[in-house]
Scaffold this active site. Sequence first.
Site, PDB file in Angstrom:
ATOM      1  N   SER A 154       0.856  -1.195   0.000  1.00 57.54           N
ATOM      2  CA  SER A 154       0.000   0.000   0.000  1.00 57.54           C
ATOM      3  C   SER A 154       0.888   1.240   0.000  1.00 57.54           C
ATOM      4  O   SER A 154       2.024   1.206   0.501  1.00 57.54           O
ATOM      5  CB  SER A 154      -0.871   0.020   1.258  1.00 57.54           C
ATOM      6  OG  SER A 154      -1.574   1.242   1.358  1.00 57.54           O
ATOM      7  N   TYR A 167      -2.034  -0.405  10.396  1.00 58.06           N
ATOM      8  CA  TYR A 167      -2.117  -0.837   8.989  1.00 58.06           C
ATOM      9  C   TYR A 167      -0.861  -0.373   8.238  1.00 58.06           C
ATOM     10  O   TYR A 167      -0.260  -1.147   7.481  1.00 58.06           O
ATOM     11  CB  TYR A 167      -3.381  -0.241   8.360  1.00 58.06           C
ATOM     12  CG  TYR A 167      -3.530  -0.512   6.880  1.00 58.06           C
ATOM     13  CD1 TYR A 167      -3.992  -1.742   6.423  1.00 58.06           C
ATOM     14  CD2 TYR A 167      -3.231   0.472   5.931  1.00 58.06           C
ATOM     15  CE1 TYR A 167      -4.146  -1.993   5.062  1.00 58.06           C
ATOM     16  CE2 TYR A 167      -3.383   0.229   4.577  1.00 58.06           C
ATOM     17  CZ  TYR A 167      -3.840  -0.998   4.147  1.00 58.06           C
ATOM     18  OH  TYR A 167      -3.979  -1.244   2.800  1.00 58.06           O
TER      19      TYR A 167
END
Length: 260
Positions: A154, A167
Amino acid sequence: MAYSIDLSGRVAFITGASGGLGAQFALTLSRAGAAVILASRRIDKLKDLRATIEGEGGDAHAIELDVTDPDSIKSAVAHAETEVGSIDILVNNSGVSTTQRLTEVEPEDYDFIFDTNVKGAFFVAQEVGKRMMARATGSAPGSYTGGRIINIASAAGLRVLPQIGVYCMSKAAVIQMTKAMALEWGKFGVNVNAICPGYIDTEINHHHWQTDGGQKLVNMLPRKRVGQPQDLDALLVMLCSDQSHFINGAVIAADDGFGI
Ligand SMILES: NC(=O)c1ccc[n+]([C@@H]2O[C@H](COP(=O)([O-])OP(=O)(O)OC[C@H]3O[C@@H](n4cnc5c(N)ncnc54)[C@H](OP(=O)(O)O)[C@@H]3O)[C@@H](O)[C@H]2O)c1
């Protein structure tokens, strides 16, 4: 002659194919000619996608997989290879997130994210990678160049964002994992690369774009837009192809300039 990429004869295993990016990755690889194995927990969703792909003339298989369960990983990969054939391409895409300040993170939240995004992704890649390398050692020296592992990291693994700190930490781990695997496995003809998507409109975040906070975020993006799952198609297909044999350990942002 036009430049084209053909994945005919390839077998691709896509985790988290029940929705969002994973479903799009599966459709795209099927349209490029690969047989696709759709793997995740929600088997009904996988079967719906299998029907869609078969309706387009593709070859798709649905297999239940929970990446947080090592036995489930082993049996899903074994089942896939028995039913379809040796896996040439792994799209390691399953992932989860929570939205919390760091001070609010409970051990269960931490485990939820790391068990799926890091430990799950690691053991899926390990199981598939071992099988790819076994094929390499059965081939003439240097002749096996076919293994492709694409880890979906990501933009949040490269740039820390508020409210999703754990995250971000997990996706940073996926980036280092990608490089570690590329270093050890590249010499066996297995290329391991990471895609770092920016904000893409999927189930994980769809509701957010309608809120005030979501709109504010969009306005802060370089081109004031979120991406669509198909915006990653070209990069994915390139990384899955034979033509990408010189690309190993790359961490490629597909984020519309967000990380600049
Ligand atoms: N959308 C974005 O903006 C964005 C940006 C950067 C990176 N990413 C990454 O891209 C990947 C896909 O995200 P998405 O936006 O498509 O999210 P999504 O729509 O929520 O899909 C997540 C997928 O992960 C699967 N999954 C979750 N836990 C699992 C488990 N224990 N075992 C097996 N599969 C599991 C889910 O399948 P089941 O529920 O059926 O198991 C689902 O198919 C994730 O790794 C995410 O972090 C997304």
